[in-house]
Design a protein around this motif. Structure first.
Motif, short mmCIF file in Angstrom:
data_model
loop_
_atom_site.label_atom_id
_atom_site.label_comp_id
_atom_site.label_asym_id
_atom_site.label_seq_id
_atom_site.Cartn_x
_atom_site.Cartn_y
_atom_site.Cartn_z
N ASN A 1 0.86 -1.18 0.00
CA ASN A 1 0.00 0.00 0.00
C ASN A 1 0.90 1.23 0.00
O ASN A 1 1.81 1.34 0.81
CB ASN A 1 -0.89 -0.03 1.25
N SER A 2 0.62 2.18 -0.89
CA SER A 2 1.48 3.36 -0.98
C SER A 2 1.41 4.21 0.29
O SER A 2 2.38 4.89 0.63
CB SER A 2 1.13 4.20 -2.20
N TYR A 3 0.29 4.17 0.99
CA TYR A 3 0.17 4.92 2.25
C TYR A 3 1.19 4.43 3.27
O TYR A 3 1.89 5.23 3.89
CB TYR A 3 -1.25 4.78 2.81
N PHE A 4 1.28 3.12 3.43
CA PHE A 4 2.23 2.56 4.39
C PHE A 4 3.67 2.79 3.94
O PHE A 4 4.55 3.00 4.77
CB PHE A 4 1.96 1.07 4.61
N CYS B 1 18.56 8.59 -0.81
CA CYS B 1 18.03 8.72 -2.17
C CYS B 1 18.38 7.50 -3.02
O CYS B 1 17.56 7.06 -3.83
CB CYS B 1 18.54 10.00 -2.82
N ASN B 2 19.58 6.97 -2.86
CA ASN B 2 19.95 5.76 -3.60
C ASN B 2 19.07 4.58 -3.20
O ASN B 2 18.63 3.81 -4.06
CB ASN B 2 21.42 5.41 -3.38
N LEU B 3 18.82 4.44 -1.92
CA LEU B 3 17.95 3.34 -1.46
C LEU B 3 16.52 3.53 -1.98
O LEU B 3 15.87 2.57 -2.38
CB LEU B 3 17.96 3.26 0.07
N LEU B 4 16.05 4.76 -1.98
CA LEU B 4 14.70 5.04 -2.47
C LEU B 4 14.62 4.80 -3.97
O LEU B 4 13.63 4.27 -4.47
CB LEU B 4 14.30 6.48 -2.13
N LYS B 5 15.68 5.16 -4.67
CA LYS B 5 15.68 4.97 -6.12
C LYS B 5 15.68 3.49 -6.49
O LYS B 5 15.11 3.11 -7.53
CB LYS B 5 16.91 5.67 -6.71
N LYS B 6 16.27 2.64 -5.66
CA LYS B 6 16.30 1.20 -5.93
C LYS B 6 14.93 0.56 -5.75
O LYS B 6 14.68 -0.52 -6.29
CB LYS B 6 17.30 0.51 -5.01
N THR B 7 14.06 1.18 -4.98
CA THR B 7 12.72 0.62 -4.79
C THR B 7 11.87 0.93 -6.01
O THR B 7 12.21 1.77 -6.84
CB THR B 7 12.04 1.20 -3.53
N GLU B 8 10.72 0.31 -6.09
CA GLU B 8 9.81 0.58 -7.20
C GLU B 8 8.89 1.77 -6.90
O GLU B 8 8.03 2.10 -7.69
CB GLU B 8 8.97 -0.65 -7.53
N LEU B 9 9.08 2.42 -5.77
CA LEU B 9 8.19 3.49 -5.36
C LEU B 9 8.29 4.72 -6.27
O LEU B 9 7.29 5.38 -6.53
CB LEU B 9 8.47 3.90 -3.91
N LEU B 10 9.46 5.04 -6.77
CA LEU B 10 9.60 6.19 -7.67
C LEU B 10 9.01 5.90 -9.05
O LEU B 10 8.55 6.80 -9.72
CB LEU B 10 11.07 6.59 -7.81
N ALA B 11 9.02 4.65 -9.44
CA ALA B 11 8.48 4.29 -10.75
C ALA B 11 6.96 4.34 -10.79
O ALA B 11 6.38 4.39 -11.87
CB ALA B 11 8.97 2.89 -11.13
N LYS B 12 6.32 4.34 -9.64
CA LYS B 12 4.85 4.33 -9.60
C LYS B 12 4.25 5.71 -9.82
O LYS B 12 3.05 5.89 -9.72
CB LYS B 12 4.38 3.78 -8.25
N LYS B 13 5.07 6.70 -10.05
CA LYS B 13 4.61 8.08 -10.30
C LYS B 13 3.79 8.63 -9.15
O LYS B 13 2.83 9.36 -9.33
CB LYS B 13 3.81 8.17 -11.60
N ASN B 14 4.17 8.29 -7.94
CA ASN B 14 3.53 8.84 -6.75
C ASN B 14 4.11 10.22 -6.50
O ASN B 14 5.30 10.35 -6.20
CB ASN B 14 3.76 7.90 -5.56
N THR B 15 3.28 11.26 -6.59
CA THR B 15 3.80 12.62 -6.53
C THR B 15 4.39 12.97 -5.16
O THR B 15 5.37 13.69 -5.09
CB THR B 15 2.70 13.64 -6.89
#
Length: 167
Positions: A71-74, A107-121
């Protein structure tokens, strides 16, 4: 009750004896977890900033592996928690070099996740804000260090993004 200014506190502390200062420090550490953590850092970890940076880095890596991606909220809530704690640990050091290192790692750890690819603003705004903080921290460093950090930070740009992505 109005708090005394820093200069007033400094004058008063210089007039106190060593045992009084010890008692004041212990009393201060007793009442708040942040005070205890700061005192722990100042006494035990401030001499070796590389080991401290490594321990915070390990903490962030461990927390990133525990993020709930269902869930993007969590996920956002977990990211905010990691970032809040990382900023607290950065504040303890007071070093722009440690700040740049840890925020680049975040930022590197966040970039490795799929969360940035989901276009969550919201997550993208969080990411871009951290990149801005990295840039500001790098500007204050020695030019040789700044060059090395700019190289590391250059890899953090989002593909096909700009700062006006959200409007």
């Amino acid at each position: 009750m109005k708090a005394a200014s820093l200069s007033e506190l400094k004058k008063e502390l210089t007039a106190r004896s060593k045992t009084d200062l010890l008692a004041l420090c212990l009393r201060l550490a007793r009442y708040k977890k942040d005070n205890k953590e700061l005192l722990t850092f100042l006494i035990f970890e401030s001499n070796d900033s590389d080991a401290y940076t490594k321990s915070v880095d390990d903490f962030m890596t461990q927390e990133f592996s525990a993020i709930n991606y269902s869930n993007s909220y969590f996920a956002k809530k977990s990211l905010r928690k990691i970032l809040r704690l990382a900023n607290k640990y950065i504040k303890y050091t007071g070093s722009k070099q440690v700040e740049a290192t840890l925020l680049i790692r975040f930022c590197n750890l966040l970039k490795k996740t799929e969360l940035l690819a989901k276009k969550n603003t919201q997550i993208q705004k969080m990411y871009l804000t951290q990149i801005d903080k990295i840039d500001k921290a790098i500007e204050t460093l020695h030019p040789d260090l700044a060059y090395d950090f700019k190289k590391q930070a250059g890899d953090l740009a989002l593909p096909h993004s700009s700062k006006f992505l959200f409007f």
